[in-house]
Design an enzyme around this catalytic site. Structure first.
Site, PDB file in Angstrom:
ATOM      1  N   ASP A  45      73.794  17.889  -6.518  1.00 27.31           N
ATOM      2  CA  ASP A  45      72.840  18.910  -6.608  1.00 27.31           C
ATOM      3  C   ASP A  45      71.418  19.095  -5.694  1.00 27.31           C
ATOM      4  OD1 ASP A  45      72.522  19.792  -9.502  1.00 27.31           O
ATOM      5  OD2 ASP A  45      73.273  18.129  -9.259  1.00 27.31           O
ATOM      6  N   GLU A  68      66.000  26.134  -8.097  1.00 22.55           N
ATOM      7  CA  GLU A  68      65.703  24.409  -9.299  1.00 22.55           C
ATOM      8  C   GLU A  68      65.378  23.960  -9.376  1.00 22.55           C
ATOM      9  OE1 GLU A  68      68.475  23.363 -13.256  1.00 22.55           O
ATOM     10  OE2 GLU A  68      69.621  23.966 -11.940  1.00 22.55           O
ATOM     11  N   ASP A 119      69.891  28.296  -7.433  1.00 18.21           N
ATOM     12  CA  ASP A 119      70.989  27.174  -8.359  1.00 18.21           C
ATOM     13  C   ASP A 119      72.042  26.085  -7.837  1.00 18.21           C
ATOM     14  OD1 ASP A 119      71.276  25.105 -10.530  1.00 18.21           O
ATOM     15  OD2 ASP A 119      71.199  26.465 -11.785  1.00 18.21           O
ATOM     16  N   ILE A 121      73.455  23.888  -8.364  1.00 17.46           N
ATOM     17  CA  ILE A 121      74.490  23.062  -8.941  1.00 17.46           C
ATOM     18  C   ILE A 121      74.124  23.943 -10.465  1.00 17.46           C
ATOM     19  CG2 ILE A 121      76.064  22.113 -10.193  1.00 17.46           C
ATOM     20  CD1 ILE A 121      76.059  19.921  -8.431  1.00 17.46           C
ATOM     21  N   ASP A 122      74.725  25.157 -10.392  1.00 16.70           N
ATOM     22  CA  ASP A 122      74.482  26.039 -12.011  1.00 16.70           C
ATOM     23  C   ASP A 122      75.688  25.117 -12.488  1.00 16.70           C
ATOM     24  OD1 ASP A 122      73.796  27.699 -13.896  1.00 16.70           O
ATOM     25  OD2 ASP A 122      75.367  28.663 -13.478  1.00 16.70           O
ATOM     26  N   THR A 124      75.059  21.404 -14.532  1.00 18.62           N
ATOM     27  CA  THR A 124      75.350  20.461 -14.006  1.00 18.62           C
ATOM     28  C   THR A 124      76.130  19.714 -14.786  1.00 18.62           C
ATOM     29  OG1 THR A 124      73.882  20.659 -12.754  1.00 18.62           O
ATOM     30  CG2 THR A 124      74.192  18.631 -13.520  1.00 18.62           C
ATOM     31  N   ASP A 268      69.817  30.977 -13.248  1.00 22.20           N
ATOM     32  CA  ASP A 268      70.916  31.467 -14.086  1.00 22.20           C
ATOM     33  C   ASP A 268      71.702  32.009 -14.211  1.00 22.20           C
ATOM     34  OD1 ASP A 268      69.932  28.334 -14.538  1.00 22.20           O
ATOM     35  OD2 ASP A 268      68.860  29.069 -16.146  1.00 22.20           O
TER      36      ASP A 268
END
Length: 326
Positions: A45, A68, A119, A121-122, A124, A268
């Protein structure tokens, strides 16, 4: 063409971030750090956000980024910061722990009329589990989405061939349509939503994590609309991707309880929304209102999300309205 430079910059950055994420997952597996809100975050991330924010800062220094992650937790975990730096150095050899933390924190800017939402890593939990995730980046101008890119490293090029080639980039520019590019390289291919005439595609794409929506209401709406095929379950904004390329007809995210005042994070949804819209689909809130991205981190003027092939959208809105009254 409009936004051509932006598209090329972010394609390169998201591709590098996706490669970093896959490298971390192969070498570290499910290693994660718990954030204060108890949600997980990984070295990947932070590394992905650093790479993308560095690229945006270099190419578009006046553009703020609403991301994020921030580096506050990472700065207290010196071993993890060193790991992130090591991974980032593969793509940016001059990176240092201080520069990496600064790049990450570039994602904590104040929103302006033009901004990027990220984001790194959307999904996670899906990433940690070894399933689907997405690197999601979108450009907003005056509250409107102009460009979006979804990097989905674990998504098959064709869901009908689950053991085939994996890794997809979904790219959309307002007014220019949506395309899909193999992450390993190749020519962009135009994508379009399904007309839902094939029963196998007449299905819902839904989250694996049930608390992300209102499963009881969702099921009632699906039955009312007549989506009879077994649902497609996968993490992250990859759900928008499969709707956009015609492998599902609907993705909905409804508040639970329906009266909840919680609002969705911009990062998101933004990239997935423009990909679906430019592929011929439609995305609104649960009341049929367009999503308002002018406030930055939260979709404060919208409740719930409905993303469809467009054909069934009005029927879905009607079913949601009816079921919420019962």
């Amino acid at each position: 063409m409009l936004y051509e430079r932006e598209k090329q910059v972010v394609l390169a950055a998201v591709t590098a971030a996706a490669q970093l994420c896959e490298q971390v997952r192969q070498e570290q597996g499910s290693l994660a750090i718990a954030k204060p809100d108890r949600t997980p975050v990984t070295v990947a991330d932070f590394g992905a956000q650093a790479i993308i924010c560095q690229a945006l800062g270099e190419a578009f220094p006046d553009d703020p980024v609403i991301g994020e992650e921030d580096s506050s937790l990472l700065r207290t975990q010196t071993d993890q910061l060193a790991q992130v730096t090591q991974y980032v150095q593969t793509y940016l050899p001059s990176a240092t722990p201080e520069s990496v933390a600064a790049w990450i924190d570039r994602g904590n800017a104040q929103v302006k009329s033009r901004y990027w939402t990220l984001d790194p890593i959307d999904g996670t939990k899906g990433y940690i589990r070894g399933d689907q995730y997405a690197i999601a980046l979108a450009l907003v101008e005056a509250g409107e989405l102009k460009l979006g890119i979804l990097g989905c490293p674990a998504l098959p090029i064709d869901l009908a061939k689950p053991d085939g080639e994996r890794g997809v980039l979904f790219v959309a520019v307002r007014g220019q349509g949506a395309t899909m590019i193999p992450l390993a390289g190749g020519e962009p291919r135009p994508i379009h939503v399904t007309n839902a005439s094939k029963e196998s595609l007449n299905r819902l794409a839904k989250s694996i994590v049930s608390e992300h929506s209102n499963p009881t209401l969702q099921e009632a709406v699906v039955q009312a609309v007549g989506l009879t095929a077994p649902p497609l379950q996968l993490d992250s904004q990859a759900k928008y991707g499969v709707v956009a390329r015609g492998e599902a007809a609907l993705y909905i995210r409804l508040p639970n309880p329906i009266s909840s005042e919680k609002r969705q994070n911009t990062w998101d949804h933004a990239a997935g929304v423009i990909v679906v819209e430019e592929a011929g689909g439609r995305v609104t809130d649960m009341y049929g209102q367009p999503l308002d991205f002018s406030f930055g981190a939260k979709l404060v003027n919208n409740q719930g999300i409905i993303a469809s092939n467009g054909i069934i959208h009005e029927a879905v809105l009607a079913a949601v309205a009816q079921k919420t009254k019962e």
